[in-house]
Design an enzyme around this catalytic site. Structure first.
Site, PDB file in Angstrom:
ATOM      1  N   ARG A  10       0.855  -1.205   0.000  1.00  0.00           N
ATOM      2  CA  ARG A  10       0.000   0.000   0.000  1.00  0.00           C
ATOM      3  C   ARG A  10       0.888   1.252   0.000  1.00  0.00           C
ATOM      4  NH1 ARG A  10      -1.706   1.369   6.184  1.00  0.00           N
ATOM      5  NH2 ARG A  10      -0.226   0.002   7.200  1.00  0.00           N
ATOM      6  N   GLU A  58     -18.406   4.527  -0.855  1.00  0.00           N
ATOM      7  CA  GLU A  58     -17.620   3.850  -1.888  1.00  0.00           C
ATOM      8  C   GLU A  58     -18.392   3.640  -3.179  1.00  0.00           C
ATOM      9  OE1 GLU A  58     -18.183   2.712   1.197  1.00  0.00           O
ATOM     10  OE2 GLU A  58     -16.273   3.025   2.208  1.00  0.00           O
ATOM     11  N   ARG A 167      -1.548  -4.432   3.670  1.00  0.00           N
ATOM     12  CA  ARG A 167      -1.261  -3.538   4.796  1.00  0.00           C
ATOM     13  C   ARG A 167       0.098  -3.849   5.431  1.00  0.00           C
ATOM     14  NH1 ARG A 167      -2.199  -4.098  10.542  1.00  0.00           N
ATOM     15  NH2 ARG A 167      -2.240  -2.023  11.480  1.00  0.00           N
TER      16      ARG A 167
END
Lengths: 315, 279
Positions: A10, A58, A167
């Site tokens: 990320r 979203e 992540r």
């Protein structure tokens, strides 16, 4: 290898957007109140006029991106994989996929390595969902070098792309000097005659480590990095299957609908070969430190070694 | 409105209604009710308002229209055919296998600015187009037509927030308030009222007008152009099935096609009206 540099993909994604923002002036970035986590905030800091927060909405964000693309701009949309592929699935399908618009979806926090947040946020289904959409390209970079290269390749490709980032900080094993990324082209990292390990995302490094251990135990493994699940590199998979007659797939995703099934599709139709799948079985994740979860769910070099040995023995 | 223009628009709207009936009859399926209710606003937009170019459908600075209530594609197709984007003959193969005209709008069709049909999604796309225009300092306008039942979709309100937040004053949303949705009256199924107050609360400028009066449409769209720094919604009080007597205000014509007898009657009514207008 203890001192190998680790970067979360990320982070690579956010850095790539910021670095490429100068070169590609038509690039715009959208986020849904997660810029700090998805790392699009790095781009926002450098290009505040080309970053738009959509708030926690979203579905609308996907549509807005579609509208931007329909007017010739290149929008990147980011949120967690759960919400990009899950919540907004139908918007991605109907507003982006069906009109085949040039939207790039940068989905972060994929898989169980999200860690402590637990099952609601650990998306193990996104590859399955995205690869069913006609014309959708699905990319899962394995490390920092590949992630950055994938972002630029996505910019230069005309059409919708889903990119899956993690992540957790993961080892940077590709050499930026020599690494070449091509959408749809798998990369053979090792050659061996006994078994082919096909991996994607953060499992690629684990597969390499597993192959080294297997070698010490007399098992020669071919290791293939499938960074593009769709369109998948059929040739590299079929050739490896012919050379080894045994395939082990490894992914941080459900064994239903992901890399494993994509590889099975290729082999069933072209060169029927025994395929063993390592992934998240038909279950939800749960809270815990990412590294511990990966081990617990068998997404580790150790489990690849164990599973490969059993498979080779049963050959 | 200039009397000659008004007469021309009334004639065009009647021809567009005939095209809707032609398309839905030949398709043996489709949505005539909500198509007929937006025939006048589409006529006004495409023949009196929007800068569009049938010979250059992808002209980058054109005005855009996203038919968020995509099931009323027959109205959009008939309008685009009337405008010259493609031959009217295409309407006869609407929804047929291998035909250009899909059951819901498809971006590949000349003049169609966005694929749509899954309710609630078109307005978001319109927001993206409007934002893009703002970024590029382009002067094009973006119109999107929503059904009144459609605004039950949560995404509409996500988009409503977005449009106001980014001050999209180049965006005009039109709510076709015919009062009926598949399961019955909107107020009985899931009330969306008061519509204007809701949009105003979300930061929009709301205008209400009669959907079938060209003077009222002109006034509403002209007012919309005077509004700065906020998006505009025009709520059009309309009659579902407008123009065909037995379809008017009858929810059973939401999603069913006329049989031959009904088709003949509809065509007869509209043709008589057309003759009256032209006579």
């Amino acid at each position: 290898m203890a001192d190998i540099k680790k970067v979360a993909t990320r982070e690579s994604y956010g850095n790539a957007l910021a670095e490429l923002g100068d070169k590609y002036e038509n690039l715009y970035v959208f986020d849904a109140d997660l810029a700090a986590a998805t790392k699009t905030g790095i781009f926002k800091k450098k290009f505040p006029d080309r970053f738009f927060d959509c708030g926690i909405a979203e579905s609308n964000m996907m549509g807005v991106a579609a509208g931007m693309a329909a007017t010739g701009k290149i929008p990147f949309v980011s949120t967690f994989a759960m919400f990009a592929a899950g919540r907004a699935f139908e918007q991605v399908r109907n507003s982006i996929g069906y009109p085949h618009l040039n939207v790039k979806i940068g989905a972060t926090h994929a898989g169980i390595s999200v860690g402590e947040d637990g099952a609601t946020h650990q998306c193990n289904e996104d590859i399955a969902l995205m690869r069913t959409i006609p014309g959708m390209t699905v990319i899962i970079p394995a490390d920092d070098v590949e992630a950055k290269a994938a972002v630029e390749a996505a910019i230069n490709y005309e059409g919708p792309v889903y990119m899956r980032f993690g992540r957790l900080a993961v080892p940077v094993f590709n050499d930026p000097e020599t690494y070449k990324f091509e959408i749809g082209k798998g990369i053979k990292l090792r050659d061996g005659k006994d078994i082919t390990i096909v991996a994607t995302g953060l499992m690629v490094y684990e597969a390499i480590e597993a192959a080294k251990t297997l070698e010490q135990d007399g098992i020669q493994a071919t290791v293939i990095n499938i960074h593009t699940i769709k369109p998948i590199d059929k040739d590299i998979i079929i050739q490896a299957a012919k050379n080894t007659d045994l395939v082990l797939t490894v992914e941080e995703h459900s064994v239903i609908g992901g890399l494993g099934e994509a590889v099975c599709d290729v082999l069933c139709e072209n060169y029927p070969t025994k395929v063993v799948k390592i992934g998240v079985n038909d279950e939800f994740g749960h809270s815990g430190p990412a590294v511990d979860l990966l081990k617990q769910f068998g997404l580790s070099a150790e489990n690849i070694v164990k599973t490969a040995k059993e498979a080779v023995k049963a050959k | 409105m200039d009397a000659t223009l008004k007469k021309q628009l009334e004639v065009t709207a009647c021809k567009i209604r005939l095209g809707i009936i032609e398309g839905v009859f030949n398709a043996k399926s489709g949505h005539p009710g909500g198509s007929l209710s937006i025939a006048d606003v589409l006529t006004y937009l495409y023949f009196a308002k929007m800068n569009v170019y049938p010979d250059k459908p992808d002209e980058p600075h054109r005005d855009r229209l996203v038919l968020s209530k995509g099931h009323t594609a027959p109205a959009l197709y008939s309008t685009l055919a009337e405008k010259g984007f493609f031959p009217k003959q295409e309407l006869k193969s609407l929804r047929h296998i291998g035909a250009m005209l899909q059951g819901h709008p498809c971006i590949n069709i000349p003049g169609v600015d966005m694929s749509s049909g899954s309710l609630g999604q078109g307005i978001s796309v319109a927001c993206g187009m409007a934002l893009s225009g703002k970024i590029s300092n382009d002067t094009y306008k973006v119109y999107t037509i929503l059904g009144d039942g459609e605004i039950e979709e949560g995404q509409v309100w996500e988009a409503a927030m977005f449009a106001a937040h980014y001050k999209l004053d180049n965006l005009v949303a039109i709510v076709d308030n015919n009062g009926l949705q598949i399961d019955g009256k909107v107020e009985d199924v899931m009330s969306v009222y008061p519509i204007a107050d809701k949009f105003e609360a979300f930061g929009w400028h709301a205008i209400s007008a009669d959907a079938h009066d060209f003077d009222a449409l002109e006034k509403a769209f002209n007012e919309a152009e005077t509004i700065a720094n906020q998006p505009v919604v025009i709520i059009l009080k309309s009659v579902k099935g407008k123009g065909v007597s037995f379809m008017e205000n009858n929810v059973s014509w939401h999603g069913s096609a006329p049989n031959k007898e009904q088709y003949d009657q509809a065509v007869a009514e509209l043709t008589a009206h057309l003759k009256e207008l032209e006579g």
